[in-house]
Write an enzyme that holds these catalytic residues in place. Structure first.
Site, mmCIF file in Angstrom:
data_model
loop_
_atom_site.group_PDB
_atom_site.id
_atom_site.type_symbol
_atom_site.label_atom_id
_atom_site.label_comp_id
_atom_site.label_asym_id
_atom_site.label_seq_id
_atom_site.Cartn_x
_atom_site.Cartn_y
_atom_site.Cartn_z
ATOM 1 N N HIS A 1 69.563 60.263 61.425
ATOM 2 C CA HIS A 1 68.846 61.588 62.269
ATOM 3 C C HIS A 1 69.252 62.726 61.632
ATOM 4 C CE1 HIS A 1 67.161 63.184 66.033
ATOM 5 N NE2 HIS A 1 67.686 64.115 65.624
ATOM 6 N N ARG B 1 59.481 64.588 70.811
ATOM 7 C CA ARG B 1 60.464 65.297 71.703
ATOM 8 C C ARG B 1 61.455 66.034 71.038
ATOM 9 N NH1 ARG B 1 65.745 65.841 71.128
ATOM 10 N NH2 ARG B 1 66.143 63.860 69.937
ATOM 11 N N CYS C 1 67.189 72.030 67.738
ATOM 12 C CA CYS C 1 67.699 71.697 69.009
ATOM 13 C C CYS C 1 67.946 73.129 69.786
ATOM 14 C CB CYS C 1 69.190 71.036 68.905
ATOM 15 S SG CYS C 1 70.203 70.754 70.361
ATOM 16 N N HIS D 1 68.454 66.531 60.357
ATOM 17 C CA HIS D 1 67.709 67.722 60.274
ATOM 18 C C HIS D 1 67.618 68.403 59.031
ATOM 19 C CE1 HIS D 1 66.697 68.367 64.824
ATOM 20 N NE2 HIS D 1 67.619 67.423 64.851
HETATM 21 P P1 HMG Z 1 74.016 70.586 84.749
HETATM 22 O O1 HMG Z 1 73.373 71.808 85.300
HETATM 23 O O2 HMG Z 1 75.560 70.303 84.620
HETATM 24 O O3 HMG Z 1 73.567 69.351 86.015
HETATM 25 O O4 HMG Z 1 73.170 69.657 83.507
HETATM 26 P P2 HMG Z 1 73.968 68.964 87.587
HETATM 27 O O5 HMG Z 1 74.133 67.832 87.752
HETATM 28 O O6 HMG Z 1 75.070 69.987 87.817
HETATM 29 O O7 HMG Z 1 72.466 69.460 88.126
HETATM 30 C C1 HMG Z 1 72.246 70.745 88.096
HETATM 31 C C2 HMG Z 1 70.696 70.750 88.623
HETATM 32 O O8 HMG Z 1 69.958 70.163 87.550
HETATM 33 C C3 HMG Z 1 70.170 70.139 90.067
HETATM 34 O O9 HMG Z 1 69.287 70.917 90.330
HETATM 35 C C4 HMG Z 1 70.024 68.869 89.596
HETATM 36 O O10 HMG Z 1 68.941 68.139 90.538
HETATM 37 C C5 HMG Z 1 69.246 69.143 87.988
HETATM 38 P P3 HMG Z 1 69.321 72.013 91.687
HETATM 39 O O11 HMG Z 1 70.124 71.267 92.767
HETATM 40 O O12 HMG Z 1 70.080 73.187 90.779
HETATM 41 O O13 HMG Z 1 67.933 72.408 91.910
HETATM 42 N N1 HMG Z 1 69.039 68.085 87.359
HETATM 43 C C6 HMG Z 1 68.015 67.440 86.656
HETATM 44 N N2 HMG Z 1 66.540 67.783 87.050
HETATM 45 C C7 HMG Z 1 65.790 67.003 86.376
HETATM 46 N N3 HMG Z 1 66.103 65.946 85.535
HETATM 47 C C8 HMG Z 1 67.278 65.640 85.315
HETATM 48 C C9 HMG Z 1 68.297 66.394 85.921
HETATM 49 N N4 HMG Z 1 69.924 66.317 85.844
HETATM 50 C C10 HMG Z 1 70.169 67.411 86.670
HETATM 51 N N5 HMG Z 1 67.619 64.668 84.550
HETATM 52 C C11 HMG Z 1 72.169 68.160 82.308
HETATM 53 C C12 HMG Z 1 73.358 68.544 83.044
HETATM 54 C C13 HMG Z 1 72.335 67.218 81.190
HETATM 55 C C14 HMG Z 1 71.059 67.694 83.051
HETATM 56 C C15 HMG Z 1 71.463 69.499 81.379
HETATM 57 O O14 HMG Z 1 72.631 70.223 80.845
HETATM 58 C C16 HMG Z 1 70.286 69.360 80.497
HETATM 59 O O15 HMG Z 1 69.276 69.188 81.065
HETATM 60 N N6 HMG Z 1 70.488 69.601 79.338
HETATM 61 C C17 HMG Z 1 69.502 69.431 78.379
HETATM 62 C C18 HMG Z 1 70.155 69.367 76.775
HETATM 63 C C19 HMG Z 1 68.863 68.983 76.211
HETATM 64 O O16 HMG Z 1 67.846 68.561 76.414
HETATM 65 N N7 HMG Z 1 69.279 69.020 74.855
HETATM 66 C C20 HMG Z 1 68.475 68.710 73.889
HETATM 67 C C21 HMG Z 1 68.321 67.278 73.344
HETATM 68 S S1 HMG Z 1 69.706 66.733 72.643
HETATM 69 C C22 HMG Z 1 69.294 66.798 70.997
HETATM 70 O O17 HMG Z 1 68.247 67.494 70.615
HETATM 71 C C23 HMG Z 1 70.013 66.253 69.803
HETATM 72 C C24 HMG Z 1 69.433 64.891 69.388
HETATM 73 O O18 HMG Z 1 68.099 65.334 68.792
HETATM 74 C C25 HMG Z 1 70.438 64.580 68.221
HETATM 75 C C26 HMG Z 1 71.006 65.631 67.117
HETATM 76 O O19 HMG Z 1 70.087 66.167 66.450
HETATM 77 O O20 HMG Z 1 72.003 65.685 67.084
HETATM 78 C C27 HMG Z 1 69.457 63.859 70.289
HETATM 79 MG MG MG Z 2 67.876 66.133 66.981
#
Ligand code: HMG
Ligand code: MG
Length: 306
Positions: A211, A19, A244, A213
């Site tokens: 966690h 992931r 990220c 990096h």
């Molecule tokens: P948004 O644009 O604010 O959401 O995104 P929304 O609720 O306004 O929806 C917009 C569109 O997204 C809609 O579709 C929803 O249906 C769709 P449209 O009507 O435009 O066609 N949508 C989705 N589709 C599929 N699956 C879903 C989903 N949710 C909404 N779950 C949201 C908000 C959080 C969804 C967006 O900002 C997002 O997906 N962000 C991704 C962030 C991410 O994955 N970051 C990397 C992971 S975190 C990380 O790496 C850190 C970690 O490792 C720890 C560390 O190292 O610190 C964990």
């Molecule tokens: Mg991470």
């Protein structure tokens, strides 16, 4: 028996490579490559594998195949295949796909929360509430990540108290564990000491995972300090895959191979076969057209070749 009384006798490793690692790869991989990697990790003895993420595929296209990945896994009994879920929609997709466990993710800084999930910290917690409710009804354990626990690419230094506030909220909502994310890899052992001391007092060290990096090369030192302070759960990424997409310059997680080598040296039990793990890491690195980012894998592979 561990090397000295300063360390736990056993550590749980959560491999987040499929992931956290693959979400950040420029080169799109086939679902079959990801499935092969996850199956190899399970065969190597990993008991928790973060296998995908059900976020908006427009934001993170690399994870768009998570349904296909989960559907194609050869499930090994005793292994937890987990997934990241930002909201109820993501949770429903994860359950449908057959995830055993999910993780919600918040940030300790407002700036990163906006950048990563497009909302404030308070709004993110509101979005998690229905996820927690649905997870409870389905008996699915929920892990809580907190990003930027020491430093934030937008706001700079983060105070442990900010992390503690978010951690307490996530636990109160029903998360069973808090994974402390050093998203941009800036923490030193001194930062870990202060952070874990604060959180240990506020929520209990047994609730914590770390966690790291490895952007600044501090991850192993930080893990060692965290273990000495009572942490028993370590996130890492096979071959050091990772980064990220919303933290510029963030590099991979600490490599699982390097953590395993260190734990072996300390006599700490972890249940992982280093040779098989290295084979998994070397295979995915080759698929990505580069060398493993695990120092241990590079060193041991050179020895085998030479
Ligand atoms: P948004 O644009 O604010 O959401 O995104 P929304 O609720 O306004 O929806 C917009 C569109 O997204 C809609 O579709 C929803 O249906 C769709 P449209 O009507 O435009 O066609 N949508 C989705 N589709 C599929 N699956 C879903 C989903 N949710 C909404 N779950 C949201 C908000 C959080 C969804 C967006 O900002 C997002 O997906 N962000 C991704 C962030 C991410 O994955 N970051 C990397 C992971 S975190 C990380 O790496 C850190 C970690 O490792 C720890 C560390 O190292 O610190 C964990
Ligand atoms: Mg991470």
């Amino acid at each position: 028996m561990s090397h000295t009384g300063d360390y736990p006798s056993k550590v749980k490793i959560v491999d987040v490579g499929p992931r956290d690692g693959l979400q950040n790869e420029k080169q799109a991989l086939e679902a079959s490559d990801k499935i092969a990697l996850i199956n190899q990790l399970a065969e190597a003895g990993l008991q928790v594998i973060e296998s995908g993420s059900f976020v908006n595929p427009k934001w993170v296209p690399q994870m768009a195949s998570s349904e296909e990945v989960f559907a194609g896994l050869t499930r090994k009994s005793g292994v937890t295949y987990s997934a990241l879920t930002p909201n109820l929609k993501g949770f429903e997709r994860a359950v449908q796909a057959g995830a055993d466990e999910v993780a919600v993710f918040a940030a300790a800084s407002e700036g990163f929360s906006q950048k990563n999930i497009n909302c404030s910290i308070a709004e993110s917690l509101e979005r998690f509430a229905p996820v927690m409710e649905a997870a409870k009804a389905a008996s699915i354990p929920v892990r809580g990540y907190i990003s930027c626990v020491v430093g934030c690419p937008v706001e700079g230094r983060i105070a442990p108290q900010q992390v503690s506030t978010v951690a307490r909220e996530l636990l109160a909502m029903g998360c069973y564990e808090i994974s402390l994310g050093d998203t941009i890899g800036v923490a030193t052992a001194a930062d870990c000491e202060t952070l874990i001391a604060t959180l240990g007092k506020d929520i209990g060290v047994e609730k914590l995972a770390v966690h790291f990096h490895d952007t600044y090369g501090q991850a192993l030192a930080n893990i060692l300090r965290s273990l000495q302070m009572g942490v028993r759960v370590v996130d890492s990424s096979v071959a050091g895959l990772g980064g990220c997409p919303y933290a510029k310059g963030a590099t991979g997680n600490v490599a699982t191979e390097d953590v395993v080598y260190m734990l072996n040296g300390l006599g700490i039990e972890h249940g992982i076969d280093l040779e098989k793990l290295m084979a998994a890491g070397n295979a995915i690195s080759a698929r990505l057209g580069r060398k493993s980012q695990s120092r241990v894998a590079v060193a041991l592979s050179a020895k085998e070749d030479g």
